[in-house]
Design an enzyme around this catalytic site. Structure first.
Site, mmCIF file in Angstrom:
data_model
loop_
_atom_site.group_PDB
_atom_site.id
_atom_site.type_symbol
_atom_site.label_atom_id
_atom_site.label_comp_id
_atom_site.label_asym_id
_atom_site.label_seq_id
_atom_site.Cartn_x
_atom_site.Cartn_y
_atom_site.Cartn_z
ATOM 1 N N LYS A 96 1.125 -0.706 -0.203
ATOM 2 C CA LYS A 96 -0.225 0.077 -0.159
ATOM 3 C C LYS A 96 0.496 0.954 0.373
ATOM 4 C CE LYS A 96 -3.249 3.127 2.596
ATOM 5 N NZ LYS A 96 -3.921 2.822 3.992
ATOM 6 N N ASN A 206 -9.367 1.792 8.962
ATOM 7 C CA ASN A 206 -8.848 1.799 10.085
ATOM 8 C C ASN A 206 -9.258 2.351 11.701
ATOM 9 O OD1 ASN A 206 -5.149 1.199 11.410
ATOM 10 N ND2 ASN A 206 -6.599 0.745 12.868
ATOM 11 N N THR A 207 -9.429 3.608 11.675
ATOM 12 C CA THR A 207 -9.668 3.731 12.916
ATOM 13 C C THR A 207 -11.156 3.799 13.117
ATOM 14 O OG1 THR A 207 -7.696 6.201 12.005
ATOM 15 C CG2 THR A 207 -9.772 6.896 13.935
#
Length: 257
Positions: A96, A206-207
């Site tokens: 990524k 993610n967060t």
């Protein structure tokens, strides 16, 4: 399910592995999400010594594909070096690619990004570029050798959701055969459903899961929202109309006097 760089994904949810309250909660959240891919930062893996080895063992135990990332890099040279280190550490060609240009918004430096993508694709990497929603930048990344695009919908960790639906819609229409994964800025399951309704192939987040009050429950919620959005896209949704349209036919109805 989408096929990316020759690998068919078993889920349309890709999940980050940072900021979780504990390794156990991370593992439970990944399992609850059904994610087929997890992202891992080389900087986290290599900085912790023995703890880094334990973290990598945990990731391997999840049974998912691993997508190393170049998080924290601010130039093509730095990202290229980090990608090669990641390949040495993880033994994985996937990367990524993040090349950050602004400290406040964490917006990609698209000039350095395209250059890094070109070099890494030539070196045999399967590059997943974190980019903006700009059509021209997307074209350049594909010309550089990328086979997937990962546009943001808002700044990383902002939880604002899609800020420019028109731009995302244009990307989907302009690149009908290219896998598109929305990456960054999604804060709620409803945000994920919206971008999937546009026809995107997957969501990386993610967060929103890691920092939720209950990461495991939130991972489940996102998995269901992504599935619902994709089902809606495939079913064919009604387009917005300017005028009301009655649900009951008015032609041929009975008249009582």
């Amino acid at each position: 399910m989408p096929t990316i760089y020759g690998k068919a994904l078993s889920s349309r949810l890709l999940l980050g592995t940072a900021q979780y309250p504990s390794p156990a909660i991370l593992a439970d959240a990944v399992k609850a999400s059904g994610a087929s891919v997890v992202t891992v930062s080389l900087r986290r893996e290599s900085a912790g010594g023995r703890s880094g080895e334990q973290f990598w063992s945990l990731i391997q135990s999840l049974g998912t594909a691993v997508l190393p990332n170049t998080a924290g890099c601010h130039s093509a040279k730095e990202a290229i070096t980090t990608a090669h280190l990641a390949r040495d550490v993880f033994g994985i060609e996937w990367i990524k690619l993040e090349v950050i240009g602004d400290h406040d918004t964490l917006q990609p430096d698209v000039f350095e990004l395209v250059e890094a993508a070109r070099v890494l694709c030539e070196d045999g990497f399967s590059v997943f570029p974190y980019t903006t929603d700009d059509l021209v930048v997307a074209e350049r990344l594909l010309e550089a050798g990328c086979q997937v695009l990962m546009p943001w919908c808002a700044p990383i960790g902002s939880a604002k959701g899609p800020l420019n639906l028109d731009a995302l819609h244009s990307l989907r229409g302009h690149f009908p055969g290219v896998p598109l994964i929305v990456d960054a800025g999604i804060g709620r399951p409803s945000h994920a459903a919206v971008v999937m309704e546009l026809g995107f192939d997957a969501v990386l987040l993610n967060t929103a899961v890691a920092r939720a009050g209950d990461p495991v429950a939130m991972a489940t919620a996102f998995a269901r929202a992504i599935e619902a959005g994709r089902l809606a896209f495939g079913a064919g949704m009604l387009e917005p109309r300017d005028m009301a349209v009655p649900s009951t036919p008015v032609i041929g109805k009975g008249v009582f006097s």
